[in-house]
Design an enzyme around this catalytic site. Structure first.
Site, PDB file in Angstrom:
ATOM      1  N   LYS A 247       1.046  -1.049   0.280  1.00 16.38           N
ATOM      2  CA  LYS A 247       0.118   0.097   0.121  1.00 16.38           C
ATOM      3  C   LYS A 247       0.970   1.696   0.103  1.00 16.38           C
ATOM      4  O   LYS A 247       0.714   1.818  -0.425  1.00 16.38           O
ATOM      5  CB  LYS A 247      -0.949   0.549   1.099  1.00 16.38           C
TER       6      LYS A 247
ATOM      7  N   ASP B 157      -5.611  -0.911   0.650  1.00 17.99           N
ATOM      8  CA  ASP B 157      -5.754  -1.174   2.136  1.00 17.99           C
ATOM      9  C   ASP B 157      -7.393  -1.275   2.079  1.00 17.99           C
ATOM     10  O   ASP B 157      -8.061  -1.918   1.732  1.00 17.99           O
ATOM     11  CB  ASP B 157      -4.968   0.052   3.167  1.00 17.99           C
TER      12      ASP B 157
HETATM   13  N1  LIG Z   1      -4.919   9.285  -2.786  1.00 16.22           N
HETATM   14  C1  LIG Z   1      -4.966   8.573  -1.928  1.00 16.22           C
HETATM   15  N2  LIG Z   1      -3.724   9.138  -1.136  1.00 16.22           N
HETATM   16  C2  LIG Z   1      -4.093   8.151   0.478  1.00 16.22           C
HETATM   17  N3  LIG Z   1      -3.127   8.891   1.047  1.00 16.22           N
HETATM   18  C3  LIG Z   1      -2.731   7.719   2.648  1.00 16.22           C
HETATM   19  O1  LIG Z   1      -2.248   7.558   3.394  1.00 16.22           O
HETATM   20  N4  LIG Z   1      -3.608   6.629   1.703  1.00 16.22           N
HETATM   21  C4  LIG Z   1      -4.143   6.608   0.445  1.00 16.22           C
HETATM   22  C5  LIG Z   1      -5.399   6.208  -0.630  1.00 16.22           C
HETATM   23  O2  LIG Z   1      -5.371   5.480  -0.172  1.00 16.22           O
HETATM   24  N5  LIG Z   1      -5.029   7.338  -1.788  1.00 16.22           N
END
Ligand SMILES: Nc1nc2[nH]c(O)nc2c(=O)[nH]1
Length: 367
Positions: free
Chosen positions: A262, A281
């Site tokens: 992730k 996630d």
């Molecule tokens: N677009 C997203 N930004 C994120 N920041 C983060 O910590 N997780 C994500 C994500 O899944 N998508």
């Protein structure tokens, strides 16, 4: 507790509670409100449909920029200190705080960082045409752009992000940033050039632990050491990932301590031009099972299912699927849900949505 995105009206200045306070700066810019010069903003000549700052900066893709005024954000790009402001006509204005900066180069760096070569409105037209849900959300969240960050900065930020909430990630990132060269201070916030790899290598695991990094201290030190050991240097190695296929880039990132799939996908999307990287996630999986692949609801989130979720996003949205995921991700942040009329969300969506899930306790990147 849901993650707290800093609300627009309450910038959190010097909120280093458990982490060491940054020493007072040697240089003050715009510090005394009485003497504050009026900033002359240079227009980017763009509109809200291309860039809306409150949906781009405090929404989980960078933890280094600070809100320094209404609709105004400040951060460093390389060695330049820049403020951006959403102007009354919806254009964005920029202002470089450096004395005697080379404007052409600094502006090129800013456009690159903002990924301005990619038309957000054209991408969204395509997403709207293929997805009714996207269409509904986009009406309220116009201008949520994906940045093109420096890979080293992005990598270190996202190693800090693992299993962590936005407020704490920000404190850790502030601590690491403070190891770089100070660029100045705006509205009480100190700004630093991101530390070089050599400078980062001087920070010990014990110092990071002392500063509240917990088990991530070992990952930061290990990742910095692994980068330093790369033939040709870690910065070049990271830059080379921009030219690889997505899976190769993810595999390479996952070889670093503290980087799982992730976190790797976040780094790939936000710094390596991997526009179809899909960070998956438990939160993103919930979004996917609600709107994209309901047939997977109730399954366990195994690595294989993660891949199926990512593939489903790419099948639906295409080459820039990561940009579409960003909107769906942001829509689930409690701070952004407030932008929607209360009738918009069903009680299930309101209560069990991403990042509001009690079990997650506001943590990002729970892989
Ligand atoms: N677009 C997203 N930004 C994120 N920041 C983060 O910590 N997780 C994500 C994500 O899944 N998508």
């Amino acid at each position: 507790m849901p993650p707290s995105i800093i609300p627009p009206s309450t910038p959190q200045q010097h909120s280093h509670t458990s982490l060491r306070r940054i020493p007072k700066k040697p240089r003050n810019i715009l510090q005394n409100p009485q003497q504050r010069p009026t900033i002359k903003w240079t227009p980017l000549n763009t509109g809200k449909s291309e860039l809306y700052l409150p949906l781009t900066f405090p929404t989980g893709q960078t933890f280094r920029w600070k809100q320094t005024g209404p609709l105004q954000y400040t951060g460093s790009i390389g060695s330049n200190l820049v403020s951006l402001k959403q102007l009354e006509n919806d254009d964005v204005g920029y202002f470089f705080h450096n004395e005697g900066f080379a404007s052409g180069e600094a502006e090129a760096g800013l456009f690159d960082f903002l990924n301005m070569g990619i038309s957000l409105s054209e991408l969204w037209d395509g997403f709207r045409a293929c997805d009714e849900r996207f269409c509904e959300l986009a009406e309220y969240l116009e201008g949520a752009r994906v940045l093109r960050q420096d890979p080293l900065e992005c990598l270190i930020q996202f190693v800090c992000s693992s299993n962590n909430n936005i407020q704490r990630i920000t404190k850790m990132v502030d601590f690491i940033s403070s190891k770089g060269r100070i660029l100045g201070s705006v509205e009480g916030f100190d700004f630093f050039e991101f530390p070089t790899l050599d400078r980062l290598a001087l920070v010990s695991e014990a110092e990071l632990r002392e500063a509240g990094f917990g088990y991530r201290a070992r990952y930061i030190v290990g990742t910095v050491a692994a980068l330093q050991a790369k033939p040709g240097g870690g910065v070049n190695w990271l830059a080379s990932l921009r030219k690889l296929d997505l899976q190769e880039a993810i595999d390479a990132l996952c070889s670093l301590p503290g980087v799982g799939p992730k976190v790797a996908a976040c780094i790939a999307l936000f710094s390596l031009d991997q526009h179809h990287a899909i960070p998956v996630d438990t939160h993103v999986w919930q979004i996917a099972t609600r709107y994209i692949i309901p047939e997977l609801a109730g399954t366990r989130l195994t690595p294989k299912i993660c891949n199926r979720v990512a593939d489903a996003f790419v099948s639906k949205y295409g080459k820039y699927a990561g940009w579409a995921q960003t909107l769906l991700f942001i829509a689930e942040l409690p701070s952004q849900k407030a932008l929607f009329p209360s009738s918009f969300w069903s009680s299930e969506e309101r209560g069990s949505g991403k990042l509001e899930n009690e079990k997650s306790r506001g943590k990002l990147n729970t892989d």
